[in-house]
Design a protein around this motif. Structure first.
Motif: not given
Length: 305
Positions: A189-206
């Motif tokens: 999933l994509s997002s511009h909301l940092l707080s959402e990625i922080d709460q939901i993702a196990t991995s991240v690409g910036i």
């Protein structure tokens, strides 16, 4: 293709004239992950996701999904993939259930899938209401239900919480978090909301300005955040002098004494030391860099997300 990788790209690029919308991006999404694709609006997130679905043709690079080349096996790959890009598509004059039935015919899945998908997104009690009467959050959930209809191995969601109120964001967040463990679905999933990625993702690409600047586990990203201890006393000047004799090196910041790289034992000892020297400790706080601060450090730009 690395072991257990669901999505892998190599040098994936998209140019519009002389503009690099996406520049040599190497994505690695492992099976069972919730992979958060994070970046400002206009960073290249949606273009990248569209390329993964064959909706936009890359200018350069390769895409491998389920170990297969997208160029050679797109129908097979899409059969195992669900997606919601930009905003949900639906017929407003049809009910939620009727919209699902339309998608059911396209995906050729049994009736039980329709019922289960509506249940997962909590629309079973609203399935007979016209879609045009749905709230924004309900429309978003209907779009996700359509994407889930074939119970794909891979679910691609573009800004799934965009425009939702806090309650709607919470509902979508909990829904997405349940998918890998309950249904074996890998989520990108994509997002511009940092707080959402922080709460939901196990991995991240910036991604920023088309360039992938960081990729890895959320734990790795969070480790980039060093905590600071903020201490406030009844006499900061005297406290600082005494603590310097004990090897502590506070930095003054407004009415606080700030310490870096302290462990819990250090904080307890420091507190006890000051109290024993009749200096009242009025407040101790731990401050950590937010995900946004880390993002700004990685990108090197003070820009709004």
């Amino acid at each position: 293709m690395t072991a257990s990788a669901i999505v892998q790209t190599q040098n994936l690029s998209k140019k519009y004239g002389s503009f690099n919308s996406v520049n040599r991006v190497d994505l690695h999404v492992q099976e069972g992950e919730i992979y958060g694709f994070l970046g400002p609006n206009g960073a290249g997130k949606t273009t990248t996701l569209k390329m993964l679905l064959g909706l936009v043709k890359p200018s350069e690079g390769t895409i491998t999904i389920f170990g297969e080349s997208l160029n050679k096996n797109r129908p097979s790959i899409l059969h195992r993939t669900g997606s919601l890009i930009e905003s949900p598509s639906y017929y407003g004059h049809l009910t939620g259930l009727e919209n699902m039935k339309v998608m059911q015919r396209l995906r050729n899945v049994p009736d039980k899938n329709v019922d289960e998908a509506l249940r997962i997104v909590r629309l079973e009690n609203h399935k007979n209401k016209k879609a045009e009467q749905y709230s924004l959050g309900m429309k978003q959930r209907l779009g996700i239900a359509m994407a889930l209809l074939a119970f794909p191995k891979l679910l691609i969601l573009d800004e799934p919480t965009n425009g939702l109120d806090p309650a709607g964001i919470g509902e979508i967040r909990e829904l997405i978090k349940s998918l890998p463990t309950s249904y074996g679905i890998t989520v990108l999933l994509s997002s511009h909301l940092l707080s959402e990625i922080d709460q939901i993702a196990t991995s991240v690409g910036i991604i920023s300005e088309g360039n992938l600047l960081f990729q890895g586990k959320m734990e790795t990203l969070r480790k980039k955040s060093k905590s600071s201890i903020f201490l406030k006393t009844g006499d900061n000047t005297k406290a600082e002098h005494l603590l310097l004799t004990q090897g502590y090196c506070p930095v003054e910041s407004d009415s606080w004494l700030v310490f870096e790289n302290l462990i819990d034992t250090n904080v307890a000892e420091m507190n006890k030391f000051l109290v024993n020297h009749n200096i009242p400790v009025t407040r101790i706080e731990e401050h950590k860099k937010s995900l946004e601060n880390i993002f700004l450090e990685i990108t090197g730009k003070e820009r709004s997300l």
